[in-house]
Design an enzyme around this catalytic site. Sequence first.
Site, PDB file in Angstrom:
ATOM      1  N   HIS A 121       0.813  -1.224   0.000  1.00  6.11           N
ATOM      2  CA  HIS A 121       0.000   0.000   0.000  1.00  6.11           C
ATOM      3  C   HIS A 121       0.842   1.268   0.000  1.00  6.11           C
ATOM      4  CE1 HIS A 121      -3.441  -2.655   1.750  1.00  6.11           C
ATOM      5  NE2 HIS A 121      -3.343  -2.752   0.451  1.00  6.11           N
ATOM      6  N   CYS A 151       4.093  21.620  -5.069  1.00  5.12           N
ATOM      7  CA  CYS A 151       5.405  21.314  -5.638  1.00  5.12           C
ATOM      8  C   CYS A 151       6.352  22.496  -5.511  1.00  5.12           C
ATOM      9  CB  CYS A 151       5.240  20.940  -7.105  1.00  5.12           C
ATOM     10  SG  CYS A 151       6.775  20.459  -7.881  1.00  5.12           S
TER      11      CYS A 151
HETATM   12  P1  CNA Z   1      -6.728  -3.759  10.453  1.00  2.91           P
HETATM   13  O1  CNA Z   1      -7.891  -4.142   9.628  1.00  2.91           O
HETATM   14  O2  CNA Z   1      -6.851  -2.576  11.336  1.00  2.91           O
HETATM   15  O3  CNA Z   1      -6.384  -5.048  11.335  1.00  2.91           O
HETATM   16  C1  CNA Z   1      -5.380  -5.042  12.292  1.00  2.91           C
HETATM   17  C2  CNA Z   1      -5.416  -6.371  13.005  1.00  2.91           C
HETATM   18  O4  CNA Z   1      -4.295  -6.444  13.862  1.00  2.91           O
HETATM   19  C3  CNA Z   1      -6.664  -6.583  13.860  1.00  2.91           C
HETATM   20  O5  CNA Z   1      -7.241  -7.829  13.542  1.00  2.91           O
HETATM   21  C4  CNA Z   1      -6.122  -6.565  15.306  1.00  2.91           C
HETATM   22  O6  CNA Z   1      -6.792  -7.492  16.134  1.00  2.91           O
HETATM   23  C5  CNA Z   1      -4.699  -6.969  15.122  1.00  2.91           C
HETATM   24  N1  CNA Z   1      -3.761  -6.385  16.092  1.00  2.91           N
HETATM   25  C6  CNA Z   1      -3.700  -5.107  16.537  1.00  2.91           C
HETATM   26  N2  CNA Z   1      -2.666  -4.941  17.360  1.00  2.91           N
HETATM   27  C7  CNA Z   1      -2.071  -6.162  17.472  1.00  2.91           C
HETATM   28  C8  CNA Z   1      -0.941  -6.642  18.190  1.00  2.91           C
HETATM   29  N3  CNA Z   1      -0.226  -5.847  18.978  1.00  2.91           N
HETATM   30  N4  CNA Z   1      -0.611  -7.957  18.079  1.00  2.91           N
HETATM   31  C9  CNA Z   1      -1.364  -8.791  17.293  1.00  2.91           C
HETATM   32  N5  CNA Z   1      -2.418  -8.390  16.583  1.00  2.91           N
HETATM   33  C10 CNA Z   1      -2.768  -7.081  16.656  1.00  2.91           C
HETATM   34  O7  CNA Z   1      -5.423  -3.556   9.568  1.00  2.91           O
HETATM   35  P2  CNA Z   1      -4.945  -4.351   8.265  1.00  2.91           P
HETATM   36  O8  CNA Z   1      -3.496  -4.127   8.158  1.00  2.91           O
HETATM   37  O9  CNA Z   1      -5.471  -5.721   8.224  1.00  2.91           O
HETATM   38  O10 CNA Z   1      -5.708  -3.537   7.129  1.00  2.91           O
HETATM   39  C11 CNA Z   1      -5.031  -3.091   6.074  1.00  2.91           C
HETATM   40  C12 CNA Z   1      -4.983  -1.548   6.000  1.00  2.91           C
HETATM   41  C13 CNA Z   1      -4.653  -0.857   7.279  1.00  2.91           C
HETATM   42  C14 CNA Z   1      -3.844  -1.226   5.099  1.00  2.91           C
HETATM   43  O11 CNA Z   1      -4.342  -0.562   4.000  1.00  2.91           O
HETATM   44  C15 CNA Z   1      -2.906  -0.305   5.869  1.00  2.91           C
HETATM   45  O12 CNA Z   1      -2.342   0.659   5.043  1.00  2.91           O
HETATM   46  C16 CNA Z   1      -3.759   0.310   6.896  1.00  2.91           C
HETATM   47  N6  CNA Z   1      -3.098   0.881   8.095  1.00  2.91           N
HETATM   48  C17 CNA Z   1      -1.738   0.957   8.193  1.00  2.91           C
HETATM   49  C18 CNA Z   1      -1.151   1.500   9.319  1.00  2.91           C
HETATM   50  C19 CNA Z   1       0.351   1.582   9.407  1.00  2.91           C
HETATM   51  O13 CNA Z   1       0.997   1.796   8.394  1.00  2.91           O
HETATM   52  N7  CNA Z   1       0.933   1.410  10.588  1.00  2.91           N
HETATM   53  C20 CNA Z   1      -1.947   1.963  10.377  1.00  2.91           C
HETATM   54  C21 CNA Z   1      -3.357   1.879  10.242  1.00  2.91           C
HETATM   55  C22 CNA Z   1      -3.906   1.331   9.098  1.00  2.91           C
END
Ligand code: CNA
Length: 242
Positions: A121, A151
């Site tokens: 992403h 820019c």
């Molecule tokens: P999501 O749908 O928010 O799922 C996150 C999952 O991680 C959930 O099922 C939680 O239960 C689990 N979770 C949270 N914390 C922990 C932990 N400490 N240990 C274990 N499990 C945990 O996010 P996805 O990544 O599945 O969805 C994809 C999106 C979110 C992408 O497009 C990303 O770009 C987007 N995103 C990215 C960021 C980042 O770059 N840090 C932050 C927020 C969202």
Amino acid sequence: MDSKIKNFIKIVEGSNNIVFFGGAGVSTESGIPDFRSKDGLYNQKYDYPPETILSHSFFVSNPEEFFKFYRDKMNSLNVKPNITHIKLAELEQMGKLKAIITQNIDGLHQKAGSKNVFELHGSIMRNYCVECNRVHTPEYVFNETSGIPRCQRKRCDGIVKPDVVLYEEMLDEDVISKAVDAISNCDTLIVAGTSLTVYPASGLINYFRGNNLVLINKSETSFDSRADLVINESLGEVFKNL
Ligand code: CNA
């Protein structure tokens, strides 16, 4: 130690061809909220739902509001990698981990020292002018500008867009093909910190044909039944034992 974690360590010790596929849950322990947990961005209140703000059509029609949200919620420039990022970088250095495929856009795997990272992403670390493609630093977008970042090239004035894949946008084909290749050829796939609800990213797991599919996530996912080992635990609690 929990027997599932012991089993996980055994799998990692026994494999020299591991691929890690992660999501927002990998970075929550660094202080970055995910989307779908109870403290996640989707459960907070904004003028528009986050999935609307983070869409291509909203970026085009309402860039001011997009950048307000983006600066407020997506700035991870001063955030540090956590134990999971660090252990993964160590596994790569040991030659055991071949690639990280991430849905995250925060650049924390590279900050921890990982080299072979496929960012499905995109990344907040790269930013381009939509008119002339000139590269701009993330500091320029987050800290040195307000409103719509423009820019810096003389007489251009195009909008500087973060290289993140917004809803309604296509994933980079080259990144997908490298990710598919890595998953198809590994013998252990660790899927972690992702709700596996965002397509087409989550569909990449279907390319796995190796021996051990390990799923580590705080909450259950619809892919749990397919995994050889499921650990419903926070990632830090698991990875600190490696
Ligand atoms: P999501 O749908 O928010 O799922 C996150 C999952 O991680 C959930 O099922 C939680 O239960 C689990 N979770 C949270 N914390 C922990 C932990 N400490 N240990 C274990 N499990 C945990 O996010 P996805 O990544 O599945 O969805 C994809 C999106 C979110 C992408 O497009 C990303 O770009 C987007 N995103 C990215 C960021 C980042 O770059 N840090 C932050 C927020 C969202």
